[in-house]
Design a protein around this motif. Structure first.
Motif: not given
Ligand code: ADP
Ligand code: MG
Ligand code: MG
Length: 252
Positions: A111-113, A115
């Motif tokens: 999810r972080k990747k 955004g």
């Protein structure tokens, strides 16, 4: 542009210097399901592992472009974050880490990747429950220690759960159907069918017709001696069953 474009890929085993992949060519577009068949030792699993960046192998030639990027320049973790999925079977159970913690950690990294904000424990748990139902698994599965005491069939279901949770542009499943009973196979196939969309793709390695009839690949390849020797559609499986891999490969 294709989702995955493999050109003349060559790779050797680092430890022994033995070349296993001898010029693999393969193009996968979004929405396609590809199956790779072929006799034992032909290099199918090596091909899958080279794509995800397994350290036992070294690429000695050719190129792999994934989503327009040079895949071979990326670390294995980055390949996964980019949306190339192959199950992460940890060789040893990780003490004190439960399956849900492990899955949520991996999902939040993705999810972080992408955004997106990380999911907290509560949101995370309901997300995991939803995916658990998709693969028809019991909730106690989430509380177990990672890979600890999973039966062969449970490990396969867990592989599909990982895929459902993480999502992927390209999922690679290596013999997901081996050793599954008929019910488990149907569950796995129906979960995969639900996970697939016109936007993502599947590369499956298998020896058996049953899962092919359930997933209906658009392309069937036969690997022989480290190369894709022949490509056809589902009807080629009839020829393989009638004549064997040797003959079908020789018809190129
Ligand atoms: P397949 O999946 O088609 O059965 P593999 O890719 O597993 O074939 O193996 C291809 C060949 O490479 C086999 O001869 C296998 O023994 C050898 N091989 C693959 N990986 C390794 C490794 N890490 N160490 C030694 N030999 C390997
Ligand atoms: Mg094998
Ligand atoms: Mg194999």
């Amino acid at each position: 542009i294709p989702l995955l474009q493999v050109n003349d890929l060559r790779a050797k085993i680092v430890e022994s210097n033995v070349e296993i992949l001898r010029g693999v060519n393969l193009t996968i577009n979004r929405g396609e399901i590809h199956a790779i068949m072929g006799k034992n030792g032909s290099g199918k699993s090596t091909f899958a592992k080279v794509l995800v960046g397994h350290p036992d192998y070294e690429v000695t030639g050719g190129s792999v472009v994934f989503k327009g990027e040079n895949l071979l320049e990326l670390e294995p973790e980055e390949r996964a974050l980019e949306g190339l999925f192959m199950s992460f079977q940890s060789p040893v159970a990780i003490p004190g880490v439960s399956n849900d913690q492990f899955l949520l950690m991996a999902y939040n990294a993705r999810r972080k990747k992408l955004g997106l904000p990380e999911l907290g424990p509560l949101e995370g748990f309901s997300y995991l429950m939803e995916k658990l139902q998709l693969v028809n698994m019991k909730p106690d599965f989430l509380n177990r220690n990672v890979n600890e005491g999973f039966s062969g069939g449970e490990r396969k279901r867990n592989e599909i759960l990982q895929l459902a949770v993480l999502g992927a542009d390209l999922a690679i499943l290596d013999e997901i159907d081996s050793g599954l009973d008929v019910d488990a196979l149907r569950d796995v196939a129906s979960a995969v069918n639900k996970i697939l969309t016109p936007e993502n793709s599947l590369l499956m390695i298998t020896h058996y017709r049953r899962i092919l009839d359930l997933l209906k690949p658009s392309h069937v390849h036969v690997m022989d001696n480290g190369k894709i020797a022949r490509t056809g559609d589902l009807s080629m499986v009839d020829a393989i069953e009638a004549d064997g891999y040797e003959l079908v490969s020789a018809l190129t």
